[in-house]
Write an enzyme that holds these catalytic residues in place. Structure first.
Site, PDB file in Angstrom:
ATOM      1  N   LYS A 132      10.302   0.578   7.791  1.00  0.00           N
ATOM      2  CA  LYS A 132      10.283   2.046   7.922  1.00  0.00           C
ATOM      3  C   LYS A 132       8.980   2.580   7.322  1.00  0.00           C
ATOM      4  O   LYS A 132       8.265   1.855   6.613  1.00  0.00           O
ATOM      5  CB  LYS A 132      11.514   2.647   7.252  1.00  0.00           C
ATOM      6  CG  LYS A 132      11.583   2.425   5.761  1.00  0.00           C
ATOM      7  CD  LYS A 132      12.954   2.783   5.187  1.00  0.00           C
ATOM      8  CE  LYS A 132      12.929   2.595   3.679  1.00  0.00           C
ATOM      9  NZ  LYS A 132      14.243   2.675   3.067  1.00  0.00           N
ATOM     10  N   ARG A 143      25.085   9.652  -0.055  1.00  0.00           N
ATOM     11  CA  ARG A 143      24.040  10.083   0.866  1.00  0.00           C
ATOM     12  C   ARG A 143      24.634  10.161   2.267  1.00  0.00           C
ATOM     13  O   ARG A 143      24.476  11.137   2.964  1.00  0.00           O
ATOM     14  CB  ARG A 143      22.909   9.051   0.797  1.00  0.00           C
ATOM     15  CG  ARG A 143      21.642   9.406   1.482  1.00  0.00           C
ATOM     16  CD  ARG A 143      20.478   8.568   0.988  1.00  0.00           C
ATOM     17  NE  ARG A 143      20.469   7.190   1.483  1.00  0.00           N
ATOM     18  CZ  ARG A 143      19.442   6.362   1.325  1.00  0.00           C
ATOM     19  NH1 ARG A 143      18.366   6.756   0.695  1.00  0.00           N
ATOM     20  NH2 ARG A 143      19.489   5.138   1.781  1.00  0.00           N
ATOM     21  N   TYR A 153     -13.519  22.431  -9.052  1.00  0.00           N
ATOM     22  CA  TYR A 153     -12.769  23.689  -9.020  1.00  0.00           C
ATOM     23  C   TYR A 153     -12.238  24.032 -10.400  1.00  0.00           C
ATOM     24  O   TYR A 153     -11.810  23.150 -11.152  1.00  0.00           O
ATOM     25  CB  TYR A 153     -11.578  23.561  -8.056  1.00  0.00           C
ATOM     26  CG  TYR A 153     -11.997  23.514  -6.607  1.00  0.00           C
ATOM     27  CD1 TYR A 153     -12.653  24.593  -6.012  1.00  0.00           C
ATOM     28  CD2 TYR A 153     -11.728  22.394  -5.836  1.00  0.00           C
ATOM     29  CE1 TYR A 153     -13.037  24.547  -4.681  1.00  0.00           C
ATOM     30  CE2 TYR A 153     -12.099  22.329  -4.510  1.00  0.00           C
ATOM     31  CZ  TYR A 153     -12.755  23.415  -3.929  1.00  0.00           C
ATOM     32  OH  TYR A 153     -13.123  23.363  -2.633  1.00  0.00           O
ATOM     33  N   MET A 158     -10.291  18.263  -1.763  1.00  0.00           N
ATOM     34  CA  MET A 158      -9.629  17.798  -0.541  1.00  0.00           C
ATOM     35  C   MET A 158     -10.264  16.501  -0.023  1.00  0.00           C
ATOM     36  O   MET A 158      -9.562  15.583   0.382  1.00  0.00           O
ATOM     37  CB  MET A 158      -9.707  18.878   0.536  1.00  0.00           C
ATOM     38  CG  MET A 158      -8.952  18.507   1.801  1.00  0.00           C
ATOM     39  SD  MET A 158      -9.075  19.769   3.062  1.00  0.00           S
ATOM     40  CE  MET A 158      -7.610  20.733   2.776  1.00  0.00           C
TER      41      MET A 158
HETATM   42  C1  LIG Z   1      14.403   1.449   2.290  1.00  0.00           C
HETATM   43  C2  LIG Z   1      15.729   0.817   2.309  1.00  0.00           C
HETATM   44  C3  LIG Z   1      15.867  -0.524   1.940  1.00  0.00           C
HETATM   45  C4  LIG Z   1      14.711  -1.342   1.404  1.00  0.00           C
HETATM   46  O1  LIG Z   1      14.413  -0.974   0.075  1.00  0.00           O
HETATM   47  P1  LIG Z   1      13.251  -1.705  -0.756  1.00  0.00           P
HETATM   48  O2  LIG Z   1      13.465  -1.226  -2.146  1.00  0.00           O
HETATM   49  O3  LIG Z   1      11.961  -1.266  -0.177  1.00  0.00           O
HETATM   50  O4  LIG Z   1      13.460  -3.170  -0.614  1.00  0.00           O
HETATM   51  C5  LIG Z   1      17.116  -1.093   2.064  1.00  0.00           C
HETATM   52  N1  LIG Z   1      18.173  -0.389   2.521  1.00  0.00           N
HETATM   53  C6  LIG Z   1      18.085   0.916   2.862  1.00  0.00           C
HETATM   54  C7  LIG Z   1      19.294   1.634   3.344  1.00  0.00           C
HETATM   55  C8  LIG Z   1      16.867   1.553   2.762  1.00  0.00           C
HETATM   56  O5  LIG Z   1      16.773   2.852   3.097  1.00  0.00           O
END
Ligand SMILES: *Cc1c(COP(=O)(O)O)cnc(C)c1O
Length: 373
Positions: free
Chosen positions: A40, A138, A264, A312
């Site tokens: 992700k 969640r 700045y 920036m």
């Molecule tokens: C991001 C995520 C992981 C992986 O977590 P890491 O700490 O990067 O290994 C596993 N399960 C879920 C549901 C996640 O959102």
């Protein structure tokens, strides 16, 4: 100077380091547990197109994604294994991902009903029941309440043979917390197997992330979902390598007299004459403003202070101790140069955030240069 790149600021990605970390992660898994490699946030800023071929080469059988664009990128790279979505999705999102064969999480009866309404029973993808065994609260089903248990049985009934997994996500990997979460997850699983037609062998049990894998505790799952560990974010562990560096170049060098103010709001005033260099890096590149007045960078293998506020597109560095600094010289804002390093511990402390946050930010805001060696 190292080999020239056409960029003035960039992320350098090391493919051998990612492969190395992947091998170590696979070696570390408990017996009979497989890896779901998490990509992700565009592989935590490293680029899905860079990471997925390495996962294919090492026969990883599960990949974890969040968005449909990520799922599609994974398929376009030729991955034919199973893709798990690591969060709930809207029914529309689920529908749009059907051709990528994304396996989806379901954590409420409302979500299950709207999925059915949008897709119909026949088109349902493989579903994974998300349990709030963890206490993340969640998106998981809370089985400690009669209402939650009732919803769970109804979901199982509506989903029928599409149920492919049971999962949770541990909110804390401190030893005592983790032991309690694992016990609770196992209790929830047993309750489901005792009260529904679902059999243990029908489903994939998955939980645990990088910190779980590093904890030494075994959550007794079929699959652990790990991202950070692939990208070398695994605490102070010498067996994992650094995979991403943030680099830039000197774009100006000048002499400024004692009493000059910098940047700045004039937050810094020179106590004596100084030579200052300007670097092509700023908060727009993810070199965040928290580093104002406290950041350090490496030039010619020397650790040098960042002066004044982060702009920036530029930062100012005191290079008085470097007489031969020149325009175009390489600057390391994160990573190694010579025998010095700007490391994760230091930068997490100064920015007040974690490497996963910084990497996904840097990777999206800068061109990526991939190193094969
Ligand atoms: C991001 C995520 C992981 C992986 O977590 P890491 O700490 O990067 O290994 C596993 N399960 C879920 C549901 C996640 O959102």
């Amino acid at each position: 100077m190292t080999d020239p790149t056409p960029e003035s600021s960039w992320c350098e990605i090391s493919l051998p380091a990612i492969s190395h970390n992947l091998s170590h992660a696979l070696d570390r898994l408990p017996k009979d547990t497989q890896l779901c490699a998490v990509v992700k946030a565009d592989a935590y800023g490293h680029g899905i197109e860079n990471v997925v071929p390495l996962l294919i080469a090492q026969d990883v059988s599960y990949i974890g994604i969040a968005s449909n664009a990520e799922a599609r990128a994974v398929r376009d790279l030729g991955y034919s294994g199973r893709i798990l979505r690591l969060r709930m999705a809207t029914p529309q999102e689920v529908e749009n991902a059907l051709d990528c064969h994304v396996e989806e999480m379901v954590g409420s009866l409302t979500a299950m009903r709207s999925l059915l309404q949008t897709l119909g029973q026949a088109a349902l993808p493989r579903l994974h029941i998300s349990l709030n065994a963890d206490g993340m609260s969640r998106d998981g089903l809370e089985l400690s309440t009669a209402q939650g248990r009732d919803a769970c049985l109804k979901i199982l009934d509506l989903a029928q043979n599409r149920v492919a997994g049971l999962c949770t996500h541990f909110p804390s990997n401190l030893a005592a917390d983790l032991a309690a979460s694992i016990a609770r997850f196992q209790k929830d699983q047993s309750w489901i197997f005792d009260h529904s037609p679902l059999h243990r062998n029908d489903v994939l049990i998955h939980a645990g992330s990088t910190l779980t894998l590093c904890s030494g505790q075994d959550p007794k799952t079929d699959v652990m979902r790990c991202g950070a560990i692939l990208y070398g974010i695994a605490g102070l562990r010498p067996d994992f390598q650094s995979t991403l560096a943030l680099k830039s170049r000197v774009i100006s060098v000048g002499k400024y007299p004692k009493g000059s103010t910098i940047g700045y709001d004039r937050t810094t005033c020179l106590p004596q004459d100084k030579v200052l260099a300007s670097i092509a890096l700023g908060y727009a590149n993810g070199y965040c403003r928290q580093l104002s007045g406290c950041g350090e960078v490496l030039i010619h293998g020397q650790r040098l202070p960042v002066m004044g506020k982060i702009s920036m597109n530029t930062i100012v560095v005191d290079v008085t101790t470097l007489p031969d600094v020149a325009i175009g010289d390489e600057v390391v804002a994160f990573g190694q140069q010579g025998n010095q390093a700007i490391d994760a511990q230091g930068i997490e402390h100064l920015t007040g955030t974690i490497m996963a946050d910084l990497f996904s930010d840097w990777g999206q805001r800068n061109p990526r240069i991939v190193r094969q060696g």
